[in-house]
Write a protein that holds these residues in place. Structure first.
Motif, PDB file in Angstrom:
ATOM      1  N   ASN A 421     -18.182 -15.559   7.767  1.00 33.80           N
ATOM      2  CA  ASN A 421     -17.313 -14.462   8.672  1.00 33.80           C
ATOM      3  C   ASN A 421     -15.882 -14.018   8.425  1.00 33.80           C
ATOM      4  N   GLY A 422     -15.603 -15.205   7.058  1.00 33.65           N
ATOM      5  CA  GLY A 422     -14.341 -14.537   6.976  1.00 33.65           C
ATOM      6  C   GLY A 422     -13.053 -15.404   7.385  1.00 33.65           C
ATOM      7  N   GLU A 423     -13.113 -15.902   8.527  1.00 31.46           N
ATOM      8  CA  GLU A 423     -12.390 -16.697   8.790  1.00 31.46           C
ATOM      9  C   GLU A 423     -13.062 -18.614   8.404  1.00 31.46           C
ATOM     10  N   GLU A 424     -14.137 -19.046   8.450  1.00 31.12           N
ATOM     11  CA  GLU A 424     -13.784 -20.299   8.546  1.00 31.12           C
ATOM     12  C   GLU A 424     -15.152 -20.094   7.353  1.00 31.12           C
ATOM     13  N   ALA A 425     -15.328 -21.518   6.417  1.00 31.25           N
ATOM     14  CA  ALA A 425     -16.103 -21.662   5.740  1.00 31.25           C
ATOM     15  C   ALA A 425     -17.906 -21.998   6.156  1.00 31.25           C
ATOM     16  N   ASN A 426     -19.110 -21.412   5.711  1.00 31.55           N
ATOM     17  CA  ASN A 426     -20.057 -22.567   6.224  1.00 31.55           C
ATOM     18  C   ASN A 426     -20.763 -22.457   5.396  1.00 31.55           C
TER      19      ASN A 426
END
Length: 916
Positions: A421-426
RNA sequence: GCCUUGGUGGUGGAACUGGUAGACACGCAGGACUUAAAAUCCUGUGGGCCGCAACGCCCGUGCGGGUUCGAUUCCCGCCUGAGGCACCA
């Protein structure tokens, strides 16, 4: 006649000693039980109330097993080599031998006070030459062995030499350097030194080079604990990383067996988890990335080759050997500055640092699949010792890489589509790959093997199993440890012959370090002249095998005869603290496996069952001195002043109220103290911390034994709470346990009438009380729930007192039950009752269910889960009968009113719940 | 930071496999015995509400959710104490 515990305890301790009541034989027809404590380091501060917690637990269990008909080995000794004695020697000039033996004598006196059933004929001290001779001998077994990967076991090194002569090392991949390859002819052509250098890379105990925290000012190596922000804790001198020659144990070869062995032993799940996390097995791949404008390549280790198209940068450890050659001149200054910063940081600081630091090297590598240029960074969070010391960073899939990219504004490639999501790594492995060329549309976890195969085919990668655990550093540049049975000649390490052991630790005048980071032994001319190794072994050497020595302590021809180790086998119950979870417990497991592989013992796990005792913390007390004065203000009023909190001796504080008179006498500094009181009292501050002499929060068991007796002390330590739980010490409750013993005593004696116990037949009620106690106490002891066992004793004695029961037939089994917990008390009363022999040799009473049969139960009746009534119902009533009785009850009727009953839950012997 | 683990009355803790929360003690309060003290014994003691009392009601196991007839116990998130993180032992 009242309970005179002092006289009773002295009397029985003497008799036990005279009769050798706790002498254990290696010959017996009884089944064996081996109950062991982690032996203590004999510190100068002596025993505090935290030490005996585990010893009392193991003593109770040992005595219990003995009453149950086992031949019980329950020994004690001392882990006597170590740094504190050496530090003390440096500061006070007292030889460690003297201070150590003084401390041991003091420990022994304190231990004897508590009435343990140790077989002292089997005592071991790791600093005795008769003991460390065998530590050296085992070291030689390690030195003279290698780990055969095909057989997964240690074998003598001469087997390997023979193999090298016949076939080179084709079938024996070198554990230290997998690329090492030579033929039989190569081997024959090698010089002695070349051969020995190669063999060293296979030995289970080997010499190499490793980085340490070096403090030049102190001339010594420091533990991470002793380094604070790049400076030594003692003296505040600068500390740097330095490469030193070190001995190591190749414990990594045993990683898989140490993991699989966990399934065969009873350690807590938490302990197993800690050990397997420490070993840290991971499956992944090594990948070579070509370096732009450079002949070499950068080797990284990754568990996620599937993310290869998401690599946005590389991070290499600041110590990485390639940095020098790949960094262009434009970036050299910045890189050097960053490396300088990292050099002052301990490993602990580096991995726990929240702040993101790093430096771009100016170099690039290329992605082998699409030739994309990837910048190479250095950062402290990548450690040289793990994997290849370099990682490929995938910000969309790894949290730390993501934060790093954000911090340094490195563009992020998304290869998992909407999963990122561009906010945190997955970090998922279930994502569908995109932006990934030939992997597009594939689930990540399936891509792992495909990428690895492709890399292997291209000759730039291979699958690899990695361990977080590193080989154990096995040498110390110290004096107070076992000398290595090694001589150096022309740079080759030669082992001493068995008949030359022990190599005695020489006496020195000066304990300070030798030159160039060598140990103090390097200061001894005669030692150097013999070319002996100048390092000594670390603290864990002696403790890695002591449980074997106890089986055959007096043996001077073997470390432990095979007959003795076959008889006693594994330790059935091992008690000690969790602080040894990954140190001692892994090393001793490894040594056991090596000795097993070489045929010296018949089992490959040392400890069948481990019980972790909690730590007893100190409850510190503080006084508050108004700054610049001799005025001390009570805790509740301190906020009105500028104060310094000072530790005060807990022994002169009653609860939280300070004995002000005692305080003025405590230290000369405080003779003129004035007090500002609240409600006429001086109230101290309270904090729970580690028990330590410097915090004045230690409580000495001797004082408590003197005041209440050993039996009260033993039971109180158990009564404090579950053995496994950490808890702060509080002496207050000890009165309750003491009262219990006195009350128990009064079942036998009356102050005025004297003897009150009688030889009459017991009633059903009395037998019920006794058998309830037998069942509960036996079960509790079996499951190491000693605190609840003590409360069961209290209930039993309370009930017998209420019944006015003084009957021998009830009291004599009770005395046996008490034996493990209060041995002196039980022994005395056993004699009083006129029973034969010692109670420690009695047989445990047998529970008989017929005495405790119940016919009815007071059932709790809940309505919608809330308790509303209790109804006495026969235990053999059927569910329908119970339903009828319950629904007919007034209280139930009142609650149910005329609402329909949706459901009635009946758990036989437990409860009833009505749902409306 | 990472790994492991704990959080229940004024205090230590109990509740073992999801089935009556607070066993057993300490402390405290009141009482008995005693010239007095110690020792011993008895009674009460999670918080709140109604009440002369009995009976009874509500809340309550770090915090917030969830699963369940029922949660101190199982699940998710958070707060917080402890131990370990490789040369302290």
């Amino acid at each position: 006649m009242e309970y005179q515990f002092r006289a009773i305890e002295k009397k029985w301790q003497t008799i036990w000693q005279e009769k050798k009541a706790y002498k254990v034989s290696n010959e017996s027809t009884k089944p064996k039980a081996y109950v062991l404590d982690m032996f203590p380091y004999p510190s100068g501060a002596g025993l505090h109330v935290g030490h005996p917690l585990g010893y009392i637990a193991s003593d109770i269990y040992s005595r219990y097993k003995r009453l149950k008909g086992f031949n019980v080995l329950h020994p004690m000794g001392y882990d006597a080599f170590g740094l504190p004695a050496e530090q003390y020697a440096i500061e006070h000039g007292v030889h460690p031998t003297k201070s150590t033996y003084d401390n041991i004598n003091n420990f022994r006196k304190q231990l004897d006070n508590i009435g343990f059933c140790f077989d002292w004929d089997r005592e071991v001290k790791t600093c005795d030459a008769s003991y460390y001779k065998w530590t050296q001998w085992i070291f030689l077994q390690l030195f003279n062995s290698y780990f055969d990967k095909q057989q997964s076991k240690a074998r003598p090194i001469d087997i390997l030499e023979t193999a090298f002569e016949k076939q080179g090392n084709a079938n024996h991949i070198c554990p230290a350097d997998a690329s090492l390859s030579f033929t039989a002819n190569d081997w024959k052509a090698y010089s002695e030194k070349e051969k020995q250098t190669i063999l060293m890379q296979y030995r289970l105990a080997f010499c190499g080079y490793g980085e340490v925290n070096w403090c030049a000012a102190l001339g010594t190596v420091l533990a991470n604990d002793e380094v604070i922000n790049g400076f030594s804790e003692r003296g505040g001198h600068p500390v740097e990383k330095k490469k030193l020659r070190q001995w190591y144990l190749r414990i990594t070869e045993y990683a898989d067996r140490l993991l699989s062995g966990l399934d065969t032993i009873q350690f807590s799940e938490a302990m197993k988890e800690m050990q397997s996390n420490w070993i840290g097995r991971s499956e992944g791949a090594e990948i070579d990335f070509a370096i732009q404008g450079h002949a070499g390549s950068l080797k990284v280790y990754t568990t996620r080759p599937d993310t290869i198209f998401g690599v946005d940068f590389m991070v290499v450890a600041p110590e990485h050997t390639l940095i020098e050659s790949i960094t262009p001149n434009t970036h050299k200054a910045a890189v050097a500055e960053y490396i300088g910063y990292v050099k002052s940081r301990s490993e602990r600081e580096r991995i726990s640092e929240k702040k993101i630091t790093g430096c771009f090297t100016g170099a690039y590598v290329t992605n082998p699949f699409n030739n994309a240029l990837i910048p190479v960074w250095i950062s402290e969070y990548v450690l040289a010792g793990y994997g290849t010391g370099a990682i490929m960073a995938v910000p969309c899939g790894d949290d730390r890489d993501f934060k790093f990219a954000q911090h340094f504004n490195i563009p992020i490639t998304n290869i998992i589509g909407a999963a990122f999501n561009g906010e945190e790594a997955n970090p998922t492995k279930e994502g569908i790959l995109s932006n990934s060329d030939f992997l597009n549309g594939m689930v990540q976890k399936k891509a792992i093997a495909i990428v690895t195969q492709k890399l292997e085919a291209m000759g730039i990668g291979k699958s690899k199993i990695n361990y977080r655990m590193r080989d154990a550093a096995f040498s110390r540049q110290r004096y107070w440890g076992e000398p290595f049975p090694i001589k150096w000649k022309d740079g080759i390490a030669y082992p001493l012959a068995e008949k030359e052991l022990p190599l005695l630790l020489p006496t020195v005048d000066n304990y300070s370090p030798g030159p160039e980071g060598e140990g103090p032994l390097a200061n001894i001319a005669s030692w150097k002249a013999e070319h002996y190794e100048t390092n000594t072994m670390p603290g864990f050497a002696g403790s890695s095998w002591y449980f074997l020595r106890y089986m055959d302590t007096a043996n001077d021809t073997e470390f432990c005869s095979r007959k003795a180790s076959d008889y006693w086998g594994q330790v059935d119950l091992y008690i000690g603290g969790t602080e040894h979870a990954v140190g001692h417990l892994l090393y001793s497991r490894m040594w056991t496996k090596v000795l097993f592989d070489l045929g010296h013992i018949g089992f490959d796990e040392p400890f069948k069952k481990l019980l972790n005792q909690g730590m007893i913390q100190g409850s510190s007390r503080f006084v508050y001195r108004i700054r610049g004065t001799q005025k001390f203000v009570s805790s509740g009023l301190k906020h009105a002043h500028e104060v310094d909190a000072l530790h005060v001796d807990v022994n002169i504080v009653d609860g939280v109220e300070l004995d002000t008179a005692a305080f003025t006498k405590w230290k000369p500094d405080y003779a003129k103290a004035e007090f500002i009181l609240e409600d006429g009292k001086y109230i101290c501050g309270v904090e729970v911390e580690k028990m330590s002499k410097s915090k004045f929060n230690t409580v000495n068991p001797d004082d408590l034994v003197e005041k209440y007796g050993a039996d009260t002390f033993r039971m109180y330590e158990m009564f404090l709470g579950p053995v496994e739980q950490s808890k702060p010490w509080d002496t207050k409750g000890i009165e309750g346990v003491h009262r219990f013993l006195k009350k128990c005593w009064r079942l036998f004696f009356d102050e005025i009438k004297g003897k009150v116990w009688v030889d009459e037949a017991p009633t059903a009620a009395e037998l019920k009380v006794l058998h309830k106690a037998i069942k509960k106490i036996e079960e509790d002891t079996e499951r190491y729930s000693f605190n609840t066992a003590v409360s069961s004793f209290m209930i039993c004695v309370n009930e017998l007192a209420d019944l006015n029961c003084h009957k021998k037939e009830i009291l004599s089994p009770l005395v046996i039950l008490l034996t493990p917990y209060a041995p002196h008390f039980a022994e005395e009363l056993w004699q009083v009752l006129g029973m034969k022999g010692l109670v420690v040799d009695a047989a445990y009473p047998v529970f008989d269910a017929q005495y405790v049969m119940e016919t009815a139960k007071e059932y709790p009746i809940s309505i919608n889960g809330k308790l509303r009534a209790n109804i006495l119902i026969a235990l053999d009533a059927s569910e329908d009968e119970v339903r009828a009785i319950v629904l007919d009850n007034e209280v139930v009727k009142k609650w149910v009113e005329d609402k329909p009953i949706k459901k009635l839950i009946f758990v036989k012997g437990k409860m009833v719940n009505i749902v409306i």
